[in-house]
Design an enzyme around this catalytic site. Structure first.
Site, PDB file in Angstrom:
ATOM      1  N   ARG A  25      11.634  -0.744  10.295  1.00  0.00           N
ATOM      2  CA  ARG A  25      10.612  -0.226  11.195  1.00  0.00           C
ATOM      3  C   ARG A  25      10.576  -1.030  12.481  1.00  0.00           C
ATOM      4  NH1 ARG A  25       5.143   0.647   7.831  1.00  0.00           N
ATOM      5  NH2 ARG A  25       4.328  -0.495   9.616  1.00  0.00           N
ATOM      6  N   ARG A  65      -0.449  -8.121  13.186  1.00  0.00           N
ATOM      7  CA  ARG A  65      -1.062  -7.180  12.238  1.00  0.00           C
ATOM      8  C   ARG A  65      -1.862  -7.927  11.178  1.00  0.00           C
ATOM      9  NH1 ARG A  65       4.488  -4.711  11.563  1.00  0.00           N
ATOM     10  NH2 ARG A  65       3.952  -3.980   9.497  1.00  0.00           N
ATOM     11  N   LYS A  74       0.834  -1.212   0.000  1.00  0.00           N
ATOM     12  CA  LYS A  74       0.000   0.000   0.000  1.00  0.00           C
ATOM     13  C   LYS A  74       0.866   1.259   0.000  1.00  0.00           C
ATOM     14  CE  LYS A  74      -2.005  -1.162   3.855  1.00  0.00           C
ATOM     15  NZ  LYS A  74      -1.277  -2.412   4.120  1.00  0.00           N
ATOM     16  N   ARG A  82      -9.747   0.951   8.473  1.00  0.00           N
ATOM     17  CA  ARG A  82      -9.307  -0.409   8.787  1.00  0.00           C
ATOM     18  C   ARG A  82     -10.384  -1.230   9.453  1.00  0.00           C
ATOM     19  NH1 ARG A  82      -3.086  -1.287   9.530  1.00  0.00           N
ATOM     20  NH2 ARG A  82      -2.454   0.694   8.693  1.00  0.00           N
ATOM     21  N   ARG A 142      11.995  -5.061   4.380  1.00  0.00           N
ATOM     22  CA  ARG A 142      11.662  -3.652   4.132  1.00  0.00           C
ATOM     23  C   ARG A 142      12.672  -2.721   4.798  1.00  0.00           C
ATOM     24  NH1 ARG A 142       5.831  -1.558   5.361  1.00  0.00           N
ATOM     25  NH2 ARG A 142       6.150  -2.549   7.370  1.00  0.00           N
TER      26      ARG A 142
HETATM   27  P1  AP5 Z   1       4.871  -1.590   1.878  1.00  0.00           P
HETATM   28  O1  AP5 Z   1       4.418  -0.801   0.698  1.00  0.00           O
HETATM   29  O2  AP5 Z   1       5.685  -0.892   2.920  1.00  0.00           O
HETATM   30  O3  AP5 Z   1       3.641  -2.390   2.569  1.00  0.00           O
HETATM   31  P2  AP5 Z   1       2.269  -1.866   3.168  1.00  0.00           P
HETATM   32  O4  AP5 Z   1       1.163  -2.591   2.469  1.00  0.00           O
HETATM   33  O5  AP5 Z   1       2.214  -0.378   3.175  1.00  0.00           O
HETATM   34  O6  AP5 Z   1       2.349  -2.491   4.625  1.00  0.00           O
HETATM   35  P3  AP5 Z   1       2.589  -1.826   6.060  1.00  0.00           P
HETATM   36  O7  AP5 Z   1       3.416  -2.813   6.849  1.00  0.00           O
HETATM   37  O8  AP5 Z   1       3.142  -0.442   5.996  1.00  0.00           O
HETATM   38  O9  AP5 Z   1       1.172  -1.806   6.605  1.00  0.00           O
HETATM   39  P4  AP5 Z   1       0.804  -1.753   8.120  1.00  0.00           P
HETATM   40  O10 AP5 Z   1      -0.668  -1.751   8.077  1.00  0.00           O
HETATM   41  O11 AP5 Z   1       1.416  -2.822   8.931  1.00  0.00           O
HETATM   42  O12 AP5 Z   1       1.482  -0.462   8.634  1.00  0.00           O
HETATM   43  P5  AP5 Z   1       0.954   1.007   8.756  1.00  0.00           P
HETATM   44  O13 AP5 Z   1       2.143   1.870   8.613  1.00  0.00           O
HETATM   45  O14 AP5 Z   1      -0.201   1.276   7.882  1.00  0.00           O
HETATM   46  O15 AP5 Z   1       5.693  -2.856   1.288  1.00  0.00           O
HETATM   47  C1  AP5 Z   1       6.319  -3.789   2.174  1.00  0.00           C
HETATM   48  C2  AP5 Z   1       7.655  -4.260   1.568  1.00  0.00           C
HETATM   49  O16 AP5 Z   1       7.413  -5.010   0.363  1.00  0.00           O
HETATM   50  C3  AP5 Z   1       8.604  -3.101   1.154  1.00  0.00           C
HETATM   51  O17 AP5 Z   1       9.908  -3.485   1.479  1.00  0.00           O
HETATM   52  C4  AP5 Z   1       8.421  -2.988  -0.376  1.00  0.00           C
HETATM   53  O18 AP5 Z   1       9.601  -2.529  -1.012  1.00  0.00           O
HETATM   54  C5  AP5 Z   1       8.112  -4.437  -0.752  1.00  0.00           C
HETATM   55  N1  AP5 Z   1       7.172  -4.526  -1.875  1.00  0.00           N
HETATM   56  C6  AP5 Z   1       6.013  -3.835  -2.052  1.00  0.00           C
HETATM   57  N2  AP5 Z   1       5.403  -4.213  -3.193  1.00  0.00           N
HETATM   58  C7  AP5 Z   1       6.196  -5.180  -3.742  1.00  0.00           C
HETATM   59  C8  AP5 Z   1       6.102  -5.972  -4.935  1.00  0.00           C
HETATM   60  N3  AP5 Z   1       5.057  -5.843  -5.782  1.00  0.00           N
HETATM   61  N4  AP5 Z   1       7.093  -6.874  -5.190  1.00  0.00           N
HETATM   62  C9  AP5 Z   1       8.150  -7.017  -4.329  1.00  0.00           C
HETATM   63  N5  AP5 Z   1       8.300  -6.287  -3.188  1.00  0.00           N
HETATM   64  C10 AP5 Z   1       7.331  -5.378  -2.902  1.00  0.00           C
HETATM   65  O19 AP5 Z   1       0.412   1.016  10.273  1.00  0.00           O
HETATM   66  C11 AP5 Z   1       1.282   0.858  11.376  1.00  0.00           C
HETATM   67  C12 AP5 Z   1       0.482   0.884  12.672  1.00  0.00           C
HETATM   68  O20 AP5 Z   1      -0.183   2.152  12.825  1.00  0.00           O
HETATM   69  C13 AP5 Z   1      -0.658  -0.151  12.796  1.00  0.00           C
HETATM   70  O21 AP5 Z   1      -0.193  -1.411  13.221  1.00  0.00           O
HETATM   71  C14 AP5 Z   1      -1.570   0.530  13.817  1.00  0.00           C
HETATM   72  O22 AP5 Z   1      -1.088   0.382  15.129  1.00  0.00           O
HETATM   73  C15 AP5 Z   1      -1.472   2.000  13.432  1.00  0.00           C
HETATM   74  N6  AP5 Z   1      -2.516   2.404  12.474  1.00  0.00           N
HETATM   75  C16 AP5 Z   1      -2.304   2.835  11.192  1.00  0.00           C
HETATM   76  N7  AP5 Z   1      -3.476   3.100  10.579  1.00  0.00           N
HETATM   77  C17 AP5 Z   1      -4.450   2.837  11.509  1.00  0.00           C
HETATM   78  C18 AP5 Z   1      -5.869   2.904  11.473  1.00  0.00           C
HETATM   79  N8  AP5 Z   1      -6.542   3.309  10.387  1.00  0.00           N
HETATM   80  N9  AP5 Z   1      -6.547   2.564  12.595  1.00  0.00           N
HETATM   81  C19 AP5 Z   1      -5.904   2.171  13.720  1.00  0.00           C
HETATM   82  N10 AP5 Z   1      -4.563   2.063  13.801  1.00  0.00           N
HETATM   83  C20 AP5 Z   1      -3.836   2.401  12.705  1.00  0.00           C
END
Ligand code: AP5
Length: 211
Positions: A155, A166, A13, A85, A124
């Site tokens: 991270r 998660r 994402k 979410r 990552r």
């Molecule tokens: P990346 O693009 O970083 O993955 P992502 O889908 O964004 O996953 P996240 O881990 O960031 O999601 P998350 O929900 O855990 O974290 P968030 O920051 O939102 O890609 C991952 C890796 O794969 C990278 O190394 C990339 O290079 C590689 N990659 C990508 N596409 C690829 C491909 N096609 N081929 C090969 N490699 C590829 O949230 C963190 C925390 O914040 C949550 O746990 C929660 O506590 C809080 N939070 C955030 N939003 C909310 C909400 N709405 N409500 C409540 N709590 C929230």
């Protein structure tokens, strides 16, 4: 363009939102980035949400909604990464959109199996200078780049335990939102196991086709 990116952790994402934002000028709004920035600031709010983030649990809805609200109104064109979410956040988003007289164009679900996600998240790296996302194998950080000098760090919530938690939360609470948006005919599903550029192309194509 006003789109929501759904998908499990590691589906890409953040990666895709950064690319689409660069390509189209749409604003990238990541609630995960907002949460990490608040924690890094050392504020009282940041301290109160750190444990949720580190464990891989959702931050309480009322906090996250208040945090992201001001950003929706800031631009006409945006990509929401990590919000909503759960159903109560989706309903809150609907309410905020009505208040600013706007509509969602599409909810794009990035689809990938859990086994692949753990591998992606373990490799990552994020640039401390720019916030750009890389992968040690699939999208390595640049060397000696003035545009993105790094450092490139892991991270804190990318531990195996937090990743598993998660994913559990995703399947329980976020995945059902696909039904929420399918009922309105604005759900698009994209195969996120493909290469990064192919996924970007498919997202842009599906948004163009959306009603
Ligand atoms: P990346 O693009 O970083 O993955 P992502 O889908 O964004 O996953 P996240 O881990 O960031 O999601 P998350 O929900 O855990 O974290 P968030 O920051 O939102 O890609 C991952 C890796 O794969 C990278 O190394 C990339 O290079 C590689 N990659 C990508 N596409 C690829 C491909 N096609 N081929 C090969 N490699 C590829 O949230 C963190 C925390 O914040 C949550 O746990 C929660 O506590 C809080 N939070 C955030 N939003 C909310 C909400 N709405 N409500 C409540 N709590 C929230």
């Amino acid at each position: 363009m006003r789109i929501v990116l759904l998908g499990p952790q590691g589906a890409g994402k953040g990666t895709q939102a950064q690319r689409i934002s660069r390509e189209t000028g749409a604003k990238h709004i990541s609630t995960g980035d907002l949460v990490r920035a608040e924690i890094k600031s050392g504020s009282e709010l940041g301290q109160s949400i750190k444990d949720y983030n580190d464990r891989g649990d959702l931050v309480p809805d009322e906090i996250i909604i208040e945090m992201m609200k001001p950003y929706l109104d800031e631009a006409d064109s945006w990509i929401l990464d990590g919000f909503p979410r759960n159903e109560s956040q989706a309903e809150a988003l609907d309410k905020m959109l009505t208040e600013i007289d706007a509509e969602l164009d599409a909810a794009v679900a990035l689809e990938a199996p859990d086994e692949l996600l753990v591998e992606r998240l373990s490799g990552r790296r994020t640039s401390e200078a720019t916030g750009n996302i890389y992968h040690v194998e699939y999208d390595p950080p640049p060397e000696d780049s003035e545009e993105d000098p790094g450092p490139f760090v892991q991270r804190e919530d990318d531990t195996e335990e937090s990743i598993r938690r998660r994913l559990e939360v995703y399947h329980e609470q976020t995945e059902p939102l696909k039904g929420y948006y399918a009922d309105r005919d604005i759900l698009a599903q994209v195969d996120a196991t493909q290469g990064i550029s192919e996924v970007t192309d498919d997202i842009l194509e599906s948004v163009e086709k959306s009603p």
